[in-house]
Design an enzyme around this catalytic site. Structure first.
Site, PDB file in Angstrom:
ATOM      1  N   HIS A 160       2.889  -3.341   2.446  1.00 25.39           N
ATOM      2  CA  HIS A 160       2.680  -4.446   2.634  1.00 25.39           C
ATOM      3  C   HIS A 160       3.017  -5.496   1.783  1.00 25.39           C
ATOM      4  O   HIS A 160       4.343  -5.324   0.582  1.00 25.39           O
ATOM      5  CB  HIS A 160       1.343  -4.673   2.187  1.00 25.39           C
ATOM      6  N   HIS A 199       2.993  -7.421  -0.938  1.00 18.42           N
ATOM      7  CA  HIS A 199       2.748  -7.437  -2.630  1.00 18.42           C
ATOM      8  C   HIS A 199       3.619  -7.395  -3.540  1.00 18.42           C
ATOM      9  O   HIS A 199       4.307  -6.552  -3.816  1.00 18.42           O
ATOM     10  CB  HIS A 199       1.164  -6.965  -2.617  1.00 18.42           C
ATOM     11  N   ASP A 247       3.922  -5.687  -6.302  1.00 19.52           N
ATOM     12  CA  ASP A 247       4.758  -4.303  -6.597  1.00 19.52           C
ATOM     13  C   ASP A 247       4.668  -3.890  -5.721  1.00 19.52           C
ATOM     14  O   ASP A 247       5.438  -2.298  -6.395  1.00 19.52           O
ATOM     15  CB  ASP A 247       3.680  -4.174  -7.794  1.00 19.52           C
ATOM     16  N   HIS A 248       4.814  -3.409  -4.617  1.00 16.58           N
ATOM     17  CA  HIS A 248       5.785  -2.735  -4.048  1.00 16.58           C
ATOM     18  C   HIS A 248       6.843  -3.130  -2.649  1.00 16.58           C
ATOM     19  O   HIS A 248       7.101  -2.836  -2.326  1.00 16.58           O
ATOM     20  CB  HIS A 248       4.517  -2.576  -2.080  1.00 16.58           C
ATOM     21  N   HIS A 297      -6.526  -3.320   2.941  1.00 12.30           N
ATOM     22  CA  HIS A 297      -6.604  -4.495   2.338  1.00 12.30           C
ATOM     23  C   HIS A 297      -6.608  -5.983   2.495  1.00 12.30           C
ATOM     24  O   HIS A 297      -6.807  -6.423   3.162  1.00 12.30           O
ATOM     25  CB  HIS A 297      -4.752  -3.807   1.670  1.00 12.30           C
ATOM     26  N   ASP A 348      -1.757  -0.049  -0.382  1.00  9.26           N
ATOM     27  CA  ASP A 348      -3.485   0.166  -0.570  1.00  9.26           C
ATOM     28  C   ASP A 348      -4.191  -0.316   0.060  1.00  9.26           C
ATOM     29  O   ASP A 348      -3.715  -0.632   1.405  1.00  9.26           O
ATOM     30  CB  ASP A 348      -3.405  -1.369  -1.573  1.00  9.26           C
ATOM     31  N   HIS A 381      -1.032   4.676  -7.937  1.00 13.07           N
ATOM     32  CA  HIS A 381      -1.538   3.227  -7.919  1.00 13.07           C
ATOM     33  C   HIS A 381      -2.075   2.478  -8.646  1.00 13.07           C
ATOM     34  O   HIS A 381      -3.564   2.210  -8.494  1.00 13.07           O
ATOM     35  CB  HIS A 381      -2.053   2.525  -6.325  1.00 13.07           C
TER      36      HIS A 381
END
Lengths: 310, 310
Positions: free
Chosen positions: A62, A64, A66-67, A142, A212, A270
């Site tokens: 996805h 976001h 942090d990914h 998510h 997530d 995570h």
């Protein structure tokens, strides 16, 4: 024929000096796949001795940061290193727009083409396939459209049982026929059923990456029988309510999915930066699913096929 | 009243597991400025104990990834940490388009506004100013439009000499007048020239950041008298030709600029990854300019003002 998963980072969004955000390399039969690409991913690959030039494809769960935010510097570096082969990046919408802006504004002269393949995060379907490997999308729950990825080795080619060759005096042609999965007619008129004379030399392995996501019983069904499962566990079991609100899972959620799926092993990761000591999280998960391990940076989890008897 | 420069990274473009790409924090009177933002900058700040929330402004020299790609994750994190104050980012064109695409596609709900201020890389002029500090742009000679940055403390307020107060029996009003820089008329009709009765308690300090650039005599003139100079030295002195072609400098180039400018101290950095041992580079520069040091990650270079006598 093994599958090896190297954890490059497994911290959650708030950065700390302790851990890197989500990124993994999945090595299936020497094909290297990058799964998520949090900031610092290229440096982490170098530290783990994995050449970025080996990457076969990238899968982003996805959008976001942090990914994702380590991907663009990596794409830039692959250019510096002279990659020529196109690189496919599987990611949900609107990744294509991000990539287009990046290529137009930041890297207009890359010597290779990063190609976006849109992932429909509502569907559980094959999105990548070659001779040895399939990758399936896994709809996750998510705050934004998110897909997990299920990596499946294909069944290895059939071998012909040694005793059958000797007993029936099979010719080369008949052996080839059997290996193709066909029945074999003998000169006597007897027909040997394919299953009675062939076997698969080993089982095909599978690995699922699920981050997530909220707890999902549907997800457990989609990854049924998986050999190795990575499932996020941002929070301890007592934070169930907050986990649910924020589109995340607890240790207990992850362990329950592994248990329902009949997974071989579970890796949890995570983790929220609030947890300095991860051992209590591990114990919580192990109470439900004993074969649980922590996703520690730099660690590689290997699953090997069991050789099958003839 | 000191200036402290913390090196977060000083490797050149090709990433390695050894060093981080260019980024520094310049702390002037407890105002924190980020200068360049290579990948991993937020993690490096955390490791150096500098809170990202303290950042007053960001200065980007040019739009190559090794000076830029850590900025976007940092902007994202400042949102997670709840920054509300706008953050000014000084950078050459077309940074505004990149920022616009980033905010639209990746971070549409940041709780603060990152504001782009365009830097004209052809001009040497004041681009930032407040009560205590000025920042000047420095046109550099690289493959793309690039600016260095010259940080100058403003002269401290005037103090009135103690002997003058006693000798002439100056009133509070007359002291205030003198502090404003005005001459003071005594009752006797005598006029005291401002310079004869006032002094600056300490000298104003300056720091110049010059990366990436070819050797430039013009640059040396622009940073004349600078107390601390950071000048890139991507290559050893014997690589002069390649350095020139690629828009970079050698150790000797950096040292010559420091020498011509009459700098107090020189820091060299942005080393090519081909150099595992940096000591030979340091020695080359020191032969020309002895007060040279290596930009090592995590190190802080502090310059302190000399108190002036009355």
């Amino acid at each position: 024929m093994s599958i090896a998963v190297t954890i490059l980072g497994s911290s959650s969004a708030k950065p700390s000096s302790m851990g890197h955000p989500s990124a993994q390399v999945v090595n299936i039969n020497e094909q290297y796949f990058l799964v998520d690409a949090g900031e610092g991913v290229q440096r982490q690959m170098a530290r783990c001795g994995i050449s970025a030039l080996k990457l076969r494809a990238v899968f982003i769960s996805h959008l976001h940061g942090d990914h994702l935010y380590g991907l663009f510097p990596l794409l830039s570096t692959l250019g510096l290193y002279g990659r020529r082969t196109p690189l496919r990046i599987y990611a949900p919408r609107p990744f294509g727009e991000m990539l287009e802006a990046f290529l137009r504004l930041c890297e207009s002269d890359l010597p290779y083409t990063p190609e976006w393949v849109e992932v429909d995060t509502t569907k559980h379907q094959i999105i990548f396939e070659n001779d040895t490997t399939e990758v399936w999308s896994l709809p996750l729950r998510h705050r934004v459209p998110t897909a997990g990825y299920l990596f499946r080795q294909k069944e290895p080619a059939l071998n012909v049982k040694k005793f059958a060759i000797e007993r029936y005096g099979l010719s080369v042609q008949q052996i080839v026929q059997a290996k193709r999965g066909e029945d074999v007619a003998l000169e006597s008129g007897e027909v040997l059923g394919n299953e009675s004379i062939t076997y698969r030399p080993y089982g095909a392995l599978s690995y699922a990456y699920c981050s997530d996501t909220n707890y999902s019983a549907r997800l457990a069904r989609m990854v049924e029988g998986v050999d190795l499962l990575y499932h996020e566990a941002t929070y301890a079991a007592d934070m169930r309510k907050i986990a649910k609100e924020r589109g995340h899972a607890t240790t207990a959620d992850a362990a329950k999915v592994a248990q329902m799926a009949g997974a071989g092993r579970l890796i949890i990761g995570h983790f929220s930066t609030r947890y300095r000591d991860l051992e209590p999280l591990l114990k919580e998960a192990q109470e439900i699913f004993p074969a649980t391990e922590l996703a520690r940076e730099g660690e590689t989890f290997v699953i090997e096929p069991n050789p099958r008897k003839q």
